[in-house]
Motif scaffolding. Structure first.
Motif, PDB file in Angstrom:
ATOM      1  N   SER A 100      -8.429  -2.547  -2.262  1.00  0.00           N
ATOM      2  CA  SER A 100      -9.020  -3.056  -1.032  1.00  0.00           C
ATOM      3  C   SER A 100      -8.083  -4.015  -0.323  1.00  0.00           C
ATOM      4  CB  SER A 100     -10.340  -3.770  -1.335  1.00  0.00           C
ATOM      5  OG  SER A 100     -10.819  -4.411  -0.168  1.00  0.00           O
ATOM      6  N   THR A 101      -7.894  -3.780   0.956  1.00  0.00           N
ATOM      7  CA  THR A 101      -7.052  -4.688   1.749  1.00  0.00           C
ATOM      8  C   THR A 101      -7.845  -5.875   2.270  1.00  0.00           C
ATOM      9  OG1 THR A 101      -7.437  -3.353   3.725  1.00  0.00           O
ATOM     10  CG2 THR A 101      -5.442  -2.878   2.433  1.00  0.00           C
ATOM     11  N   LYS A 102      -9.149  -5.894   2.013  1.00  0.00           N
ATOM     12  CA  LYS A 102      -9.997  -7.002   2.470  1.00  0.00           C
ATOM     13  C   LYS A 102      -9.709  -8.279   1.688  1.00  0.00           C
ATOM     14  CE  LYS A 102     -13.754  -4.040   3.932  1.00  0.00           C
ATOM     15  NZ  LYS A 102     -15.139  -3.630   3.707  1.00  0.00           N
ATOM     16  N   LYS A 107       0.817  -1.222   0.000  1.00  0.00           N
ATOM     17  CA  LYS A 107       0.000   0.000   0.000  1.00  0.00           C
ATOM     18  C   LYS A 107       0.849   1.269   0.000  1.00  0.00           C
ATOM     19  CE  LYS A 107      -3.921   0.240   0.846  1.00  0.00           C
ATOM     20  NZ  LYS A 107      -5.012   0.443  -0.091  1.00  0.00           N
TER      21      LYS A 107
END
Length: 146
Positions: free
Chosen positions: A40-42, A10
């Motif tokens: 998205s880090t999900k 990121k």
């Protein structure tokens, strides 16, 4: 990007041959899948915050030296380990082929050694010190990847 990624890096400054942009990088199956802002880090197994850091493509060092004979203590494994810590992904060290030695024989030994011990991708620059007796080996050296 619905698939779970192995890694998302990121907020780094992503360097390409064309520009530097602040972006995220999604990596899956050992390959960059996407470069974009706000990924998205999900969907990531692991997240690395690279804020304020530059993310470079694989660095290739085309001018490296090692010598595994005294008084030197370098070998290809040590050279590759050190280079990896500096962000290098490929090394092309010089391979010194002394008078009376064969280029191809030295190259085959060096390649075998590299396959067993290098942490990085590698190639070699043969340096011939007996060109009168070594030049004829250049086509075979090329077939071996020089």
């Amino acid at each position: 990007m619905g698939k779970v990624m192995d890694l998302i890096i990121k907020n780094g400054f992503v360097v390409s041959s064309e520009r530097i942009i602040e972006a995220d990088i999604a990596i899956g199956d050992g390959v960059i899948q996407e470069i974009d802002s706000g990924l998205s880090t999900k969907v990531a197994a692991k997240i690395v915050d690279a804020s304020g850091k530059y993310i470079l493509p694989g660095v290739i060092d085309v001018h490296a030296h090692f010598h595994d004979e005294p008084p030197y203590v370098d070998d290809l494994q040590a050279l590759s380990r050190t280079a990896a810590f500096g962000g290098t992904t490929t090394i092309l060290p010089f391979l010194f082929v002394k008078k009376g030695q064969g280029v191809v024989d030295n190259l085959k030994k060096a390649i075998d050694n590299g396959q067993r011990s290098s942490f990085l991708d590698f190639g070699f620059h043969p340096c011939m010190f007996d060109t009168k007796n070594q030049l004829h080996e250049i086509p075979d050296a090329i077939r071996l990847g020089v």
